[in-house]
Design a protein around this motif. Structure first.
Motif, PDB file in Angstrom:
ATOM      1  N   PRO A  10       1.964  -7.786 -13.079  1.00  0.00           N
ATOM      2  CA  PRO A  10       1.287  -6.486 -13.043  1.00  0.00           C
ATOM      3  C   PRO A  10       2.048  -5.441 -13.843  1.00  0.00           C
ATOM      4  N   ALA A  11       1.436  -4.281 -14.025  1.00  0.00           N
ATOM      5  CA  ALA A  11       2.146  -3.153 -14.629  1.00  0.00           C
ATOM      6  C   ALA A  11       3.376  -2.836 -13.782  1.00  0.00           C
ATOM      7  N   LEU A  12       4.474  -2.471 -14.443  1.00  0.00           N
ATOM      8  CA  LEU A  12       5.751  -2.321 -13.739  1.00  0.00           C
ATOM      9  C   LEU A  12       5.742  -1.216 -12.691  1.00  0.00           C
ATOM     10  N   ASP A  13       4.837  -0.247 -12.845  1.00  0.00           N
ATOM     11  CA  ASP A  13       4.845   0.855 -11.878  1.00  0.00           C
ATOM     12  C   ASP A  13       4.481   0.406 -10.477  1.00  0.00           C
ATOM     13  N   LEU A  14       3.715  -0.692 -10.348  1.00  0.00           N
ATOM     14  CA  LEU A  14       3.296  -1.144  -9.015  1.00  0.00           C
ATOM     15  C   LEU A  14       4.469  -1.653  -8.190  1.00  0.00           C
ATOM     16  N   ALA A  82      -5.095  -9.962  -7.730  1.00  0.00           N
ATOM     17  CA  ALA A  82      -6.534  -9.784  -7.538  1.00  0.00           C
ATOM     18  C   ALA A  82      -6.960  -8.351  -7.813  1.00  0.00           C
ATOM     19  N   SER A  83      -6.103  -7.359  -7.484  1.00  0.00           N
ATOM     20  CA  SER A  83      -6.445  -5.957  -7.722  1.00  0.00           C
ATOM     21  C   SER A  83      -5.176  -5.111  -7.713  1.00  0.00           C
ATOM     22  N   GLU A  84      -4.776  -4.648  -8.883  1.00  0.00           N
ATOM     23  CA  GLU A  84      -3.636  -3.730  -8.945  1.00  0.00           C
ATOM     24  C   GLU A  84      -4.015  -2.372  -8.344  1.00  0.00           C
ATOM     25  N   ARG A  85      -5.273  -1.993  -8.457  1.00  0.00           N
ATOM     26  CA  ARG A  85      -5.724  -0.711  -7.916  1.00  0.00           C
ATOM     27  C   ARG A  85      -5.546  -0.671  -6.405  1.00  0.00           C
ATOM     28  N   LEU A  86      -5.930  -1.750  -5.721  1.00  0.00           N
ATOM     29  CA  LEU A  86      -5.728  -1.805  -4.274  1.00  0.00           C
ATOM     30  C   LEU A  86      -4.242  -1.865  -3.936  1.00  0.00           C
ATOM     31  N   GLY A  87      -3.462  -2.482  -4.803  1.00  0.00           N
ATOM     32  CA  GLY A  87      -2.020  -2.489  -4.594  1.00  0.00           C
ATOM     33  C   GLY A  87      -1.443  -1.082  -4.621  1.00  0.00           C
ATOM     34  N   ARG A  88      -1.893  -0.268  -5.550  1.00  0.00           N
ATOM     35  CA  ARG A  88      -1.422   1.119  -5.621  1.00  0.00           C
ATOM     36  C   ARG A  88      -1.913   1.920  -4.414  1.00  0.00           C
ATOM     37  N   LEU A  89      -3.146   1.660  -3.998  1.00  0.00           N
ATOM     38  CA  LEU A  89      -3.661   2.328  -2.801  1.00  0.00           C
ATOM     39  C   LEU A  89      -2.829   1.953  -1.578  1.00  0.00           C
ATOM     40  N   SER A  90      -2.401   0.690  -1.494  1.00  0.00           N
ATOM     41  CA  SER A  90      -1.588   0.263  -0.357  1.00  0.00           C
ATOM     42  C   SER A  90      -0.272   1.025  -0.307  1.00  0.00           C
ATOM     43  N   PHE A  91       0.254   1.419  -1.470  1.00  0.00           N
ATOM     44  CA  PHE A  91       1.512   2.158  -1.477  1.00  0.00           C
ATOM     45  C   PHE A  91       1.364   3.512  -0.785  1.00  0.00           C
ATOM     46  N   TRP A  92       0.304   4.244  -1.120  1.00  0.00           N
ATOM     47  CA  TRP A  92       0.157   5.581  -0.536  1.00  0.00           C
ATOM     48  C   TRP A  92      -0.102   5.504   0.955  1.00  0.00           C
ATOM     49  N   ALA A  93      -0.890   4.531   1.393  1.00  0.00           N
ATOM     50  CA  ALA A  93      -1.088   4.340   2.827  1.00  0.00           C
ATOM     51  C   ALA A  93       0.231   3.956   3.498  1.00  0.00           C
ATOM     52  N   TYR A  94       1.024   3.136   2.813  1.00  0.00           N
ATOM     53  CA  TYR A  94       2.307   2.687   3.356  1.00  0.00           C
ATOM     54  C   TYR A  94       3.282   3.849   3.481  1.00  0.00           C
ATOM     55  N   GLY A 125      -2.820  -4.549   5.523  1.00  0.00           N
ATOM     56  CA  GLY A 125      -4.070  -5.271   5.311  1.00  0.00           C
ATOM     57  C   GLY A 125      -4.427  -5.368   3.838  1.00  0.00           C
ATOM     58  N   LEU A 126      -4.258  -4.275   3.091  1.00  0.00           N
ATOM     59  CA  LEU A 126      -4.528  -4.304   1.653  1.00  0.00           C
ATOM     60  C   LEU A 126      -3.579  -5.269   0.938  1.00  0.00           C
ATOM     61  N   TYR A 127      -2.300  -5.203   1.299  1.00  0.00           N
ATOM     62  CA  TYR A 127      -1.309  -6.099   0.700  1.00  0.00           C
ATOM     63  C   TYR A 127      -1.653  -7.560   0.984  1.00  0.00           C
ATOM     64  N   ILE A 128      -1.941  -7.869   2.249  1.00  0.00           N
ATOM     65  CA  ILE A 128      -2.277  -9.241   2.619  1.00  0.00           C
ATOM     66  C   ILE A 128      -3.518  -9.700   1.864  1.00  0.00           C
ATOM     67  N   GLY A 129      -4.525  -8.830   1.771  1.00  0.00           N
ATOM     68  CA  GLY A 129      -5.754  -9.188   1.078  1.00  0.00           C
ATOM     69  C   GLY A 129      -5.537  -9.460  -0.397  1.00  0.00           C
ATOM     70  N   VAL A 130      -4.780  -8.583  -1.066  1.00  0.00           N
ATOM     71  CA  VAL A 130      -4.532  -8.759  -2.504  1.00  0.00           C
ATOM     72  C   VAL A 130      -3.775 -10.058  -2.771  1.00  0.00           C
ATOM     73  N   ILE A 131      -2.716 -10.305  -2.007  1.00  0.00           N
ATOM     74  CA  ILE A 131      -1.924 -11.521  -2.234  1.00  0.00           C
ATOM     75  C   ILE A 131      -2.709 -12.765  -1.838  1.00  0.00           C
ATOM     76  N   ALA A 132      -3.472 -12.701  -0.737  1.00  0.00           N
ATOM     77  CA  ALA A 132      -4.238 -13.870  -0.292  1.00  0.00           C
ATOM     78  C   ALA A 132      -5.289 -14.266  -1.325  1.00  0.00           C
ATOM     79  N   VAL A 133      -6.008 -13.284  -1.871  1.00  0.00           N
ATOM     80  CA  VAL A 133      -7.024 -13.599  -2.890  1.00  0.00           C
ATOM     81  C   VAL A 133      -6.357 -14.143  -4.149  1.00  0.00           C
ATOM     82  N   THR A 134      -5.209 -13.591  -4.505  1.00  0.00           N
ATOM     83  CA  THR A 134      -4.467 -14.103  -5.669  1.00  0.00           C
ATOM     84  C   THR A 134      -4.077 -15.558  -5.462  1.00  0.00           C
ATOM     85  N   LEU A 135      -3.585 -15.883  -4.272  1.00  0.00           N
ATOM     86  CA  LEU A 135      -3.213 -17.267  -3.969  1.00  0.00           C
ATOM     87  C   LEU A 135      -4.441 -18.182  -4.001  1.00  0.00           C
TER      88      LEU A 135
END
Length: 440
Positions: A10-14, A82-94, A125-135
């Motif tokens: 992914p982009a390094l900022d994530l 699966a989604s870098e956008r959801l990954g970034r969203l997970s950061f702000w919620a985290y 939940g977002l993190y688990i979803g992104v990694i699970a779909v990637t796997l």
């Protein structure tokens, strides 16, 4: 080392934002270690101890584990996230959830605790979803991939138990099962998620660092996964369902066996490594695996003695897992992952045009080794303080850990100082030569 960044990464900022959050909280905890370490001598469920533990587990370990997962999972699976956008969203919620949750735990302010827990649940939940779909979408799955998958399953269960515990703060529906649920939550989080994830990451990263990926003992890696995946569930069954210590003995034996297999695997890879010379991540990784085994053996001792859940023995085992296994491993692997990502951003465009530094030249190896020594001394001192119930020894151990973390954080600043890239004009194609110097 090029394996840490491919076209799938992914982009390094994530990953960087999670790593920055974890290191920042690590720094804040370091400044207060001499005052917070005596909290380990208080009750298992004391509000300030719970806040301190979650600042370490969710604030440091969780943030850095998620950041590393976002970076490494696409590389291991050869599949983009699966989604870098959801990954970034997970950061702000985290971020917001972490601040609210720890504040709510420390003050027992239930509305803030509930809001923080909800946001953390969303982030996980977002993190688990992104990694699970990637796997799921991955074209290939190996033993490292399955470590990540099993870690996600255990994390999902641990988060669910954490939500139940947070709700119990308001409604008290768990009654005398509260401590049993808390122990199961901690075991699934530390043994089921963190230990399994660190083991899988270690197999891949250590193999890359040492040029020894092809000599990994794969049967031992699969056996270690089976043991570390099973152990936390057996311990949870002992505390929540059957109340028979032999279930706990079996679970602690499984975690001990998995941890010892990890130690043996690392020793094997380092003895057979093709890239010779001293590497700073080696003492950190070996110490982390050994302390994981020590924590599991304390768990085994507690089960054999049938120690009550409020016993200091469990706190010592938990602290060796949190600071000994996880935070020690984080420091060692940070020296490799962060330096490479910074090198990639700052020096990759300059390679072949001018001299660029090696990875170990981005920080002070001597300071890193001194930090490892002080950190290990503080860990052992804190464990002794818990055993002796000594506030003075706890403060001295905290001071030693502060010195160790100060060495680490100073090196983090040195590494971070190289982050900013310099813009240079492209070389004419006729003058290009293949003289890029790869980082070592």
């Amino acid at each position: 080392m090029s394996g840490l960044s491919t076209a799938h990464a992914p982009a390094l900022d994530l990953p960087a934002r999670f790593m920055l959050l974890g290191v920042t909280i690590f720094g804040l905890l370091a400044t207060a270690a001499a005052w917070t370490m005596p909290l380990l001598l208080t009750s298992f469920a004391a509000p300030h101890l719970l806040a301190f533990v979650h600042a370490n587990t969710v604030g440091v370990i969780g943030a850095l584990a998620i950041g590393a997962s976002y970076q490494l999972t696409p590389i291991v699976t050869e599949q983009p996230l699966a989604s870098e956008r959801l990954g970034r969203l997970s950061f702000w919620a985290y971020l917001v959830g972490l601040l609210a949750f720890v504040t709510g735990l420390a003050t027992e302010w239930l509305p803030v605790l509930a809001a923080g827990g909800t946001l953390l649940g969303l982030a996980f939940g977002l993190y688990i979803g992104v990694i699970a779909v990637t796997l799921y979408q991955a074209p290939r799955r190996d033993v490292v991939t399955w470590h990540i998958a099993v870690a996600l399953v255990n994390l999902s269960a641990a988060v669910g138990l954490g939500v139940a515990l947070a709700c119990n703060k308001a409604f008290g529906f768990l009654g005398d099962q509260t401590l049993a649920l808390l122990a199961t939550h901690a075991t699934l989080m530390l043994g089921g998620w963190v230990l399994v994830l660190i083991s899988g990451v270690a197999y891949r990263l250590v193999g890359m660092f040492t040029l020894a990926e092809d000599i990994l003992w794969r049967p031992a890696a699969w056996a270690g996964l089976a043991l570390t995946a099973t152990g936390p569930w057996l311990l949870g069954a002992r505390w929540l369902l059957f109340h028979n210590r032999w279930w706990g003995v079996a679970g602690a034996l499984a975690l001990s066996g998995g941890s010892l297999l990890l130690v043996a695997q690392l020793v094997h890879l380092y003895r057979r490594r093709r890239r010779r010379g001293f590497d700073i991540h080696i003492p950190f990784a070996l110490s982390a695996a050994s302390l994981a085994a020590s924590s599991a053996l304390l768990l085994l001792l507690g089960q054999l003695l049938d120690a009550p859940l409020g016993s200091a023995l469990w706190i010592a085992a938990g602290w060796l897992a949190i600071a000994g296994m996880a935070e020690t491993a984080i420091q060692g692997f940070f020296y490799k992952i962060a330096t490479f990502l910074v090198w990639l951003q700052r020096y990759a465009p300059l390679a072949g045009r001018e001299r660029v530094p090696r990875l170990e030249e981005l920080y002070s190896p001597r300071l890193a080794l001194a930090g490892w020594g002080w950190w290990l001394l503080g860990l052992l001192g804190a464990t002794a303080a818990i055993a002796a119930h000594s506030v003075l020894l706890a403060r001295v151990a905290g001071a030693a850990q502060t010195i160790g973390l100060a060495c680490f954080l100073w090196n983090v600043l040195l590494i971070g100082g190289h982050w900013r890239a310099r813009t240079i004009p492209p070389r004419p194609a006729a003058l290009r030569v293949n003289r890029e110097r790869s980082p070592r």
